[in-house]
Design a protein around this motif. Structure first.
Motif, PDB file in Angstrom:
ATOM      1  N   ARG A 108       0.839  -1.194   0.000  1.00 51.35           N
ATOM      2  CA  ARG A 108       0.000   0.000   0.000  1.00 51.35           C
ATOM      3  C   ARG A 108       0.881   1.255   0.000  1.00 51.35           C
ATOM      4  O   ARG A 108       1.941   1.275   0.638  1.00 51.35           O
ATOM      5  CB  ARG A 108      -0.914   0.023   1.236  1.00 51.35           C
ATOM      6  CG  ARG A 108      -2.026  -1.002   1.170  1.00 51.35           C
ATOM      7  CD  ARG A 108      -2.739  -1.145   2.496  1.00 51.35           C
ATOM      8  NE  ARG A 108      -3.330   0.087   2.988  1.00 51.35           N
ATOM      9  CZ  ARG A 108      -4.504   0.584   2.603  1.00 51.35           C
ATOM     10  NH1 ARG A 108      -5.213  -0.068   1.684  1.00 51.35           N
ATOM     11  NH2 ARG A 108      -4.990   1.701   3.119  1.00 51.35           N
ATOM     12  N   ILE A 137      -3.549   3.045  -4.265  1.00 57.98           N
ATOM     13  CA  ILE A 137      -2.463   2.082  -4.467  1.00 57.98           C
ATOM     14  C   ILE A 137      -2.490   1.068  -3.329  1.00 57.98           C
ATOM     15  O   ILE A 137      -1.938   1.291  -2.251  1.00 57.98           O
ATOM     16  CB  ILE A 137      -1.095   2.776  -4.552  1.00 57.98           C
ATOM     17  CG1 ILE A 137      -1.113   3.863  -5.622  1.00 57.98           C
ATOM     18  CG2 ILE A 137      -0.002   1.765  -4.834  1.00 57.98           C
ATOM     19  CD1 ILE A 137       0.176   4.638  -5.757  1.00 57.98           C
ATOM     20  N   GLU A 139      -2.286  -3.098  -3.435  1.00 61.23           N
ATOM     21  CA  GLU A 139      -2.171  -4.235  -4.342  1.00 61.23           C
ATOM     22  C   GLU A 139      -1.648  -5.481  -3.627  1.00 61.23           C
ATOM     23  O   GLU A 139      -0.691  -5.408  -2.854  1.00 61.23           O
ATOM     24  CB  GLU A 139      -1.197  -3.902  -5.484  1.00 61.23           C
ATOM     25  CG  GLU A 139      -1.537  -2.650  -6.284  1.00 61.23           C
ATOM     26  CD  GLU A 139      -2.597  -2.906  -7.328  1.00 61.23           C
ATOM     27  OE1 GLU A 139      -2.891  -4.097  -7.588  1.00 61.23           O
ATOM     28  OE2 GLU A 139      -3.125  -1.942  -7.892  1.00 61.23           O
ATOM     29  N   ALA A 154       2.467   0.428  -9.904  1.00 61.96           N
ATOM     30  CA  ALA A 154       1.334   1.087  -9.260  1.00 61.96           C
ATOM     31  C   ALA A 154       1.484   2.598  -9.232  1.00 61.96           C
ATOM     32  O   ALA A 154       0.531   3.342  -9.504  1.00 61.96           O
ATOM     33  CB  ALA A 154       1.168   0.539  -7.839  1.00 61.96           C
ATOM     34  N   THR A 155       2.683   3.082  -8.898  1.00 59.75           N
ATOM     35  CA  THR A 155       2.881   4.532  -8.824  1.00 59.75           C
ATOM     36  C   THR A 155       2.816   5.179 -10.206  1.00 59.75           C
ATOM     37  O   THR A 155       2.302   6.294 -10.350  1.00 59.75           O
ATOM     38  CB  THR A 155       4.220   4.869  -8.155  1.00 59.75           C
ATOM     39  OG1 THR A 155       5.284   4.149  -8.797  1.00 59.75           O
ATOM     40  CG2 THR A 155       4.195   4.495  -6.682  1.00 59.75           C
ATOM     41  N   TYR A 158      -0.778   6.031 -11.164  1.00 63.10           N
ATOM     42  CA  TYR A 158      -1.506   7.090 -10.483  1.00 63.10           C
ATOM     43  C   TYR A 158      -0.736   8.401 -10.324  1.00 63.10           C
ATOM     44  O   TYR A 158      -1.329   9.425 -10.005  1.00 63.10           O
ATOM     45  CB  TYR A 158      -1.942   6.614  -9.091  1.00 63.10           C
ATOM     46  CG  TYR A 158      -3.016   5.550  -9.139  1.00 63.10           C
ATOM     47  CD1 TYR A 158      -4.344   5.881  -9.353  1.00 63.10           C
ATOM     48  CD2 TYR A 158      -2.694   4.215  -8.979  1.00 63.10           C
ATOM     49  CE1 TYR A 158      -5.335   4.909  -9.399  1.00 63.10           C
ATOM     50  CE2 TYR A 158      -3.672   3.227  -9.021  1.00 63.10           C
ATOM     51  CZ  TYR A 158      -4.983   3.581  -9.239  1.00 63.10           C
ATOM     52  OH  TYR A 158      -5.950   2.618  -9.301  1.00 63.10           O
TER      53      TYR A 158
END
Length: 247
Positions: A108, A137, A139, A154-155, A158
């Motif tokens: 997270r 975020i 996952e 992920a980053t 977003y």
């Protein structure tokens, strides 16, 4: 996948019935008619055997190929123990079916701009966020994935490429409910401008600490975030307030 496996089991039973019927015909024919119909005897005892063997071999080849394709598309989650060592893997839908039986790693990232935290509504009922407000975020790590790989993907989804800050890991903790069991690797990513957050769904925005405090315990935020917020409030947010007073 469960439906396809059911089809395979159905075909296997059907094949068993066909072979049983074939053997019954063979026994009866060989007992009473083998001398009367020599050509049929040769066909049943030799040629039909070969045909059935070839059909069975073709069926097994197709079954194995399809099974491998299904397994390659399935999402696998690593099973870890209390010391965070991977001890196995399980299909994602099987893990959810068994509730909190398996322990999985989960990553997270809390996105912050000053003392404001970006939160958005969860999209999947039964997930860690549920339908509550939470960080976008969040996952599960898949089998074979590393935290760095998941963090990067992920980053990038977003956060705008203009933001050069790197997420900082601040905590590893355990989160367990009736439907899941996770080891949380918590990171914080600071952005200098709110516009750096992209892919904002309806309802996604930055919340101040005062706004969050006013809604705590009312079912607005995910349980996991509320636990993490207490840590943020007593560390990062407290340090931010102290810095602002010094200016």
């Amino acid at each position: 996948m469960a439906n396809i496996m059911h089809e395979f089991m159905y075909m296997s039973r059907l094949l068993l019935y066909v072979l049983s019927f074939y053997l019954a015909v063979m026994i009866i024919f060989n007992a009473y008619s083998r001398n009367m119909y020599p050509d049929i005897y040769v066909f049943l005892n030799y040629r039909l055997n070969l045909i059935l063997m070839v059909l069975y071999w073709v069926y097994e080849c197709i079954r194995i190929i399809l099974l491998n394709k299904m397994l390659s598309k399935e999402i696998w989650l690593p099973i870890i123990n209390e010391s965070l060592s991977v001890i196995g893997r399980v299909e994602k839908h099987e893990s959810f079916r068994h509730g909190n039986r398996y322990l999985h790693p989960h990553l997270r990232v809390i996105i912050m701009c000053g003392n404001r935290i970006y939160l958005q509504p969860g999209q999947i009922k039964g997930s860690l966020s549920g339908l509550h407000l939470d960080t976008p975020i969040s996952e599960d790590l898949r089998y074979g994935e590393t935290p760095d790989k998941v963090l990067k993907i992920a980053t990038e989804k977003y956060i705008s490429a203009e933001n050069q800050n790197v997420p900082r890991k601040i905590l590893t903790s355990k989160f367990k409910t009736d439907i899941m069991n996770r080891v949380i690797m918590l990171y914080v990513l600071n952005v200098s401008d709110e516009s750096y957050v992209i892919n904002k769904p309806r309802g996604g925005k930055f919340w101040t600490s005062d706004q969050i405090d006013a809604e705590l315990g009312k079912g607005v935020f995910s349980t996991c975030f509320e636990q993490e917020y207490e840590l943020l409030k007593n560390t990062i947010l407290l340090a931010w307030e102290y810095t602002e007073k010094e200016k």
